[in-house]
Write a protein that holds these residues in place. Structure first.
Motif, PDB file in Angstrom:
ATOM      1  N   SER A  48      78.408  51.467  31.515  1.00  0.00           N
ATOM      2  CA  SER A  48      79.283  50.910  32.550  1.00  0.00           C
ATOM      3  C   SER A  48      78.595  50.867  33.908  1.00  0.00           C
ATOM      4  O   SER A  48      79.260  50.706  34.941  1.00  0.00           O
ATOM      5  N   THR A  49      77.276  50.992  33.920  1.00  0.00           N
ATOM      6  CA  THR A  49      76.534  50.984  35.182  1.00  0.00           C
ATOM      7  C   THR A  49      76.821  49.738  36.009  1.00  0.00           C
ATOM      8  O   THR A  49      76.968  49.804  37.237  1.00  0.00           O
ATOM      9  N   PHE A  50      76.923  48.585  35.345  1.00  0.00           N
ATOM     10  CA  PHE A  50      77.128  47.322  36.071  1.00  0.00           C
ATOM     11  C   PHE A  50      78.419  47.322  36.899  1.00  0.00           C
ATOM     12  O   PHE A  50      78.360  47.100  38.119  1.00  0.00           O
ATOM     13  N   PRO A  51      79.592  47.579  36.321  1.00  0.00           N
ATOM     14  CA  PRO A  51      80.796  47.606  37.161  1.00  0.00           C
ATOM     15  C   PRO A  51      80.783  48.729  38.196  1.00  0.00           C
ATOM     16  O   PRO A  51      81.273  48.544  39.319  1.00  0.00           O
ATOM     17  N   LEU A 108      78.566  47.432  41.025  1.00  0.00           N
ATOM     18  CA  LEU A 108      79.237  46.348  41.751  1.00  0.00           C
ATOM     19  C   LEU A 108      80.267  46.910  42.724  1.00  0.00           C
ATOM     20  O   LEU A 108      80.378  46.453  43.866  1.00  0.00           O
ATOM     21  N   LYS A 109      81.004  47.900  42.259  1.00  0.00           N
ATOM     22  CA  LYS A 109      82.024  48.515  43.119  1.00  0.00           C
ATOM     23  C   LYS A 109      81.374  49.254  44.288  1.00  0.00           C
ATOM     24  O   LYS A 109      81.814  49.139  45.435  1.00  0.00           O
ATOM     25  N   GLN A 110      80.301  49.984  43.988  1.00  0.00           N
ATOM     26  CA  GLN A 110      79.639  50.749  45.032  1.00  0.00           C
ATOM     27  C   GLN A 110      79.052  49.834  46.101  1.00  0.00           C
ATOM     28  O   GLN A 110      79.024  50.192  47.285  1.00  0.00           O
ATOM     29  N   ALA A 111      78.579  48.654  45.676  1.00  0.00           N
ATOM     30  CA  ALA A 111      77.977  47.705  46.617  1.00  0.00           C
ATOM     31  C   ALA A 111      79.017  46.800  47.277  1.00  0.00           C
ATOM     32  O   ALA A 111      78.655  45.885  48.019  1.00  0.00           O
ATOM     33  N   ASN A 112      80.306  47.055  46.987  1.00  0.00           N
ATOM     34  CA  ASN A 112      81.393  46.230  47.536  1.00  0.00           C
ATOM     35  C   ASN A 112      81.262  44.755  47.164  1.00  0.00           C
ATOM     36  O   ASN A 112      81.623  43.865  47.934  1.00  0.00           O
ATOM     37  N   HIS A 152      82.300  43.734  43.895  1.00  0.00           N
ATOM     38  CA  HIS A 152      83.345  43.455  42.915  1.00  0.00           C
ATOM     39  C   HIS A 152      84.139  44.732  42.685  1.00  0.00           C
ATOM     40  O   HIS A 152      83.716  45.819  43.071  1.00  0.00           O
ATOM     41  N   PHE A 153      85.310  44.581  42.098  1.00  0.00           N
ATOM     42  CA  PHE A 153      86.216  45.693  41.846  1.00  0.00           C
ATOM     43  C   PHE A 153      86.604  46.418  43.133  1.00  0.00           C
ATOM     44  O   PHE A 153      86.883  47.616  43.139  1.00  0.00           O
ATOM     45  N   ILE A 154      86.582  45.686  44.237  1.00  0.00           N
ATOM     46  CA  ILE A 154      86.982  46.276  45.512  1.00  0.00           C
ATOM     47  C   ILE A 154      88.487  46.150  45.727  1.00  0.00           C
ATOM     48  O   ILE A 154      89.059  46.863  46.557  1.00  0.00           O
ATOM     49  N   ASN A 155      89.117  45.257  44.969  1.00  0.00           N
ATOM     50  CA  ASN A 155      90.569  45.119  45.016  1.00  0.00           C
ATOM     51  C   ASN A 155      91.194  46.026  43.958  1.00  0.00           C
ATOM     52  O   ASN A 155      90.507  46.523  43.069  1.00  0.00           O
ATOM     53  N   PRO A 156      92.501  46.248  44.034  1.00  0.00           N
ATOM     54  CA  PRO A 156      93.162  47.052  43.000  1.00  0.00           C
ATOM     55  C   PRO A 156      92.947  46.452  41.612  1.00  0.00           C
ATOM     56  O   PRO A 156      92.643  45.258  41.473  1.00  0.00           O
ATOM     57  N   ARG A 157      93.105  47.271  40.570  1.00  0.00           N
ATOM     58  CA  ARG A 157      92.912  46.832  39.189  1.00  0.00           C
ATOM     59  C   ARG A 157      93.728  45.580  38.898  1.00  0.00           C
ATOM     60  O   ARG A 157      94.893  45.469  39.262  1.00  0.00           O
ATOM     61  N   GLY A 158      93.090  44.603  38.254  1.00  0.00           N
ATOM     62  CA  GLY A 158      93.768  43.368  37.888  1.00  0.00           C
ATOM     63  C   GLY A 158      93.767  42.302  38.957  1.00  0.00           C
ATOM     64  O   GLY A 158      94.358  41.229  38.776  1.00  0.00           O
ATOM     65  N   LYS A 159      93.062  42.556  40.081  1.00  0.00           N
ATOM     66  CA  LYS A 159      93.018  41.562  41.163  1.00  0.00           C
ATOM     67  C   LYS A 159      91.596  41.101  41.458  1.00  0.00           C
ATOM     68  O   LYS A 159      91.354  40.468  42.483  1.00  0.00           O
TER      69      LYS A 159
END
Length: 396
Positions: free
Chosen positions: A193-196, A199-203, A205-212
């Motif tokens: 799961s390194t990719f997600p 992505l989140k750490q670098a702002n 992707h996955f910066i919005n709540p789950r499902g957004k």
């Protein structure tokens, strides 16, 4: 020549990740012997192709002699017990590597060999939960959703364990020494799961709540849509050029639509796409999208025959392919075996009777017929009989 021909693997019978790792190794030519606990009937494990089975009573005082002798002849051991169990049986890595310094001792566990949860029971859902990845899976305003038991059991557990074994075999080729592999599923699923995570750490992707977010159901262009006949189409048009083709093939005017990554418009666009996909059957949409670079495909069931049942080994190697799933006679034009052709396998063929190969395995270990008979009479070893196989067939 099969790539793992000549490699002997002892698999301590367990649940999903261990049997899967053993099956992958067996598919590519390893001699995999599953050590079953001596219980009546046939194991429910279906990940058995190309394996052999010996059934041993793990509570019998003489079990140590037999299992130790097996492990001493092996290249690889797959330990599927909780941490500490093999040590209690006097078969832990420290003991066994003194007997066989070339042994690769692969340990698959849920939470690893050490740490807060290491001795606690768990399953795939628990491992992905504490890894953090489960919190990222699911629809907006809904509880997290787990993808069957695929992530931890098979990806973070089975496949990561196989990777460790292959790396250890390479290391052994250079040094002559085996080693211990700690294939904790929580750590394994974190790694895949390194990719997600990044992505989140670098702002990004996955910066919005789950499902957004774009990849978790928030976007209209990475989504599953129902069709007129109650079936579904999968849409994955992330790149602008593919999205433009998608929009045109949906008979929508690109200039009239919001910008693709305008997140404020995503709910409205999902509503629009939902209504459009409901206007045609899945077959009609396939006629429109097949062969087009719009990243749109049908959602098919395994019963529809798009993949082989069971799935063929992967990857496909040009010079040292995996074993055929069955001993079929399919041939390529040049006369070589066609490993992409697999006949359907029945439940009876998938389920390996415990102890089916006990006698032949014991003979390979150097035991005489009289010794084998004594093991059986004392209840140390079980041998599958036609009677218990017929009993099993009646339950299918």
């Amino acid at each position: 020549m099969y790539p793992l021909k000549g490699i002997k693997v002892i698999e301590i019978a367990g649940l999903a990740p261990g049997p899967f790792a053993g099956m992958v190794l067996a598919d590519f030519g390893a001699d995999v012997i599953r050590v079953d606990n001596l219980l009546p009937g046939t194991s429910i494990d279906v990940l058995t192709r190309h394996k052999r089975s010996i059934a041993i009573d793990f509570k019998h005082p003489q079990r140590y002699q037999l299992i130790k002798r097996l492990i001493c002849t092996a290249d690889v051991l797959i330990d599927t017990f909780r941490p500490g169990v093999m040590e209690k049986l006097k078969l832990g890595p420290e003991c066994m590597r003194k007997e066989n310094n070339k042994l690769i001792y692969a340990r698959i566990s849920g939470f690893g060999q050490n740490g807060k949860y290491s001795n606690m029971a768990g399953h795939d859902i628990n491992y992905i939960a504490v890894s953090g990845i489960l919190s990222m899976l699911g629809r907006q305003n809904e509880k997290p959703t787990f993808p069957l038991n695929l992530l931890a059991d098979f990806a973070g557990g089975g496949i990561v364990c196989v990777l460790g074994i292959l790396l250890a075999l390479l290391h052994r080729n250079r040094t002559g020494n085996g080693q211990v592999i700690d294939a904790g599923m929580t750590q394994g699923v974190s790694y895949i799961s390194t990719f997600p995570y990044m992505l989140k750490q670098a702002n990004l992707h996955f910066i919005n709540p789950r499902g957004k977010n774009a990849l978790d159901g928030g976007a209209h262009f990475y989504q599953v849509y129902e069709t007129k006949d109650g079936k579904h189409m999968a849409v994955g048009a992330l790149e602008p050029q593919f999205y433009k083709t998608l929009v045109v093939l949906l008979n929508l005017a690109p200039e009239s639509l919001p910008e693709q990554y305008d997140t404020s418009s995503w709910p409205q666009m999902k509503t629009l796409f939902t209504s459009v996909f409901l206007s045609k059957t899945r077959a009609e949409w396939c006629e429109i999208f097949d062969g087009k670079d719009a990243c749109v495909t049908p959602v098919v069931g395994i019963e529809e025959g798009v993949v082989t049942i069971p799935p063929a080994p992967a990857p496909i190697l040009s010079d040292s392919p995996a074993l055929c799933t069955r001993r079929d006679k399919s041939k390529n034009d040049d006369g070589s075996a066609d490993i992409t052709k697999h006949n359907e396998i029945t439940a009876e063929e998938l389920l390996l009777p415990r102890g089916r190969d006990s006698k032949s395995i014991l003979k390979e270990l150097g035991y005489a017929d009289e010794e084998i008979d004594e093991f059986v009479n004392r209840g140390v070893v079980g041998i599958a009989t036609k009677e218990n196989k017929d009993n099993f067939k009646s339950k299918l």
